[in-house]
Design an enzyme around this catalytic site. Sequence first.
Site, mmCIF file in Angstrom:
data_model
loop_
_atom_site.group_PDB
_atom_site.id
_atom_site.type_symbol
_atom_site.label_atom_id
_atom_site.label_comp_id
_atom_site.label_asym_id
_atom_site.label_seq_id
_atom_site.Cartn_x
_atom_site.Cartn_y
_atom_site.Cartn_z
ATOM 1 N N LYS A 192 8.490 -10.279 1.144
ATOM 2 C CA LYS A 192 7.768 -10.431 -0.114
ATOM 3 C C LYS A 192 6.322 -10.870 0.097
ATOM 4 O O LYS A 192 5.415 -10.429 -0.606
ATOM 5 C CB LYS A 192 8.508 -11.407 -1.030
ATOM 6 C CG LYS A 192 9.896 -10.930 -1.445
ATOM 7 C CD LYS A 192 10.488 -11.789 -2.537
ATOM 8 C CE LYS A 192 9.845 -11.515 -3.879
ATOM 9 N NZ LYS A 192 10.068 -10.149 -4.372
ATOM 10 N N GLY B 180 8.401 -5.172 -7.618
ATOM 11 C CA GLY B 180 8.083 -6.506 -8.125
ATOM 12 C C GLY B 180 6.961 -7.160 -7.339
ATOM 13 O O GLY B 180 6.121 -7.886 -7.902
ATOM 14 N N ASP B 181 6.925 -6.914 -6.037
ATOM 15 C CA ASP B 181 5.853 -7.468 -5.212
ATOM 16 C C ASP B 181 4.515 -6.815 -5.551
ATOM 17 O O ASP B 181 3.482 -7.490 -5.586
ATOM 18 C CB ASP B 181 6.163 -7.266 -3.729
ATOM 19 C CG ASP B 181 7.410 -8.007 -3.300
ATOM 20 O OD1 ASP B 181 7.688 -9.080 -3.865
ATOM 21 O OD2 ASP B 181 8.116 -7.510 -2.405
ATOM 22 N N ALA C 270 4.270 2.095 -8.281
ATOM 23 C CA ALA C 270 4.963 1.802 -7.027
ATOM 24 C C ALA C 270 6.353 2.423 -6.963
ATOM 25 O O ALA C 270 6.822 2.774 -5.877
ATOM 26 C CB ALA C 270 5.056 0.295 -6.815
ATOM 27 N N SER D 154 4.775 2.748 -0.671
ATOM 28 C CA SER D 154 4.660 3.224 -2.050
ATOM 29 C C SER D 154 3.568 2.513 -2.841
ATOM 30 O O SER D 154 3.286 2.896 -3.979
ATOM 31 C CB SER D 154 5.996 3.032 -2.772
ATOM 32 O OG SER D 154 6.252 1.652 -3.023
#
Length: 307
Positions: free
Chosen positions: A48, A257-258, A288, A297
Site C-alpha cells: 500500500k 484504493g491506493d 485505475a 494500472s
Amino acid sequence: MQDNAPGDRYDLLVVGSANADLVIGVERRPAPGETVLGSDLSVHPGGKGANQALAAARLGARTALLARVGDDGHGRLLLETQRAAGVDTGGVLVGGAPTGVALITVDPSGDNSIVVSPGANGRLSPEDVRAAAPLLAAARVISVQLEIPLDTVAEAVRGRGPGTRLVLNPSPPAPLPEEVLAACDPLVVNEHEARYILGDAAGRTPQEWAPALLALGPRSVVVTLGAAGALVADSRTGSLDHLVSPEVEALDTTGAGDAFTAALAWRLGRGDALREAAAFAVRVGAAAVTGRGAQESFPTLEEVDAL
C-alpha cells in the site's frame, strides 16, 4: 531518485509498506479445504505504501517514500520501480527481514482477495521514523496505512511538522489510538474498514457511517464506495457530500484504493479543498480499475483528464 535542494518540500511523503505482489487469476475463489487451478503466477511491485507513492508520482506529485525492504530480488524490484517513476527513495531502508509479499487472487469480475506476509514492513520502527525527521519536516502531506506497525504509524503522527496534513487509510483495519484518529484529515476507509471501526455502532448505510466515523475524532472522513464513488464528511463545514464515479469497465480492482488515496493526498498537498480533492481522486480510482495489476494500472494525469 529526485535530488532535493535545502528548503524544497515534497507534495507527499508516504510512510508505509512495500511488497512484491504475487498474483494468480482464478475462475472462482476456493471454499475452505478446496483446491482450484489458476493462471500462471505473475510478480508485480506492490504494497500500500509503495503503491501510493508511485501513483502520486505518476500523476505529477513530488513524492518520497519511507519504507523498509529486504536485501533480495523483490526489494531491488521495488526500489527500481519507485525510482523509475520519480519517487525519492532516500528514505527506503534495506535489510532486517525478507521483502514483504502479498498473495493475490483475482476472479473474472476483477474482484480480488489478498493475504499479506509483512516481512521487512514489520521491521519499520518508530526509531526509523525519528531518524527520518528531515523527511517528515519537508512534507506537505504524510500518508500512512496499517501494513506497518501501529506504533510506527503513531510516531509518524507525532513527528510530522506543524503545517503537515495527515491522511490515514486504516488497511488492514485495526483499533486506532485516540491521538492517531484525532490527527486524520481525512481518515479514508472503504465499506469493510468503516464497519470494522464502528463495530456495533455501524448504521445500515454509508450515509450513516461517515458522520459516525467523524464523531470518533478525525477532522474529516472519506468513505470510498467502489463504483458508487465516495462520501466526504468534513467537521469544519458540517457537510456530507456524495461524489459519483465515472462509469468504466472494471478489469481489476487491485490497488484502486491506493490510487484514490494517493490522488486525494496529492491534491490536498497542493491546497485543494477536501471535496475538490476527493472528486479528482474518484476519477483516478475509476481510471485505475480499467487496467490489470496495481502499479501498472495507475494512470497519468493525461489519462485521468481523458476519462
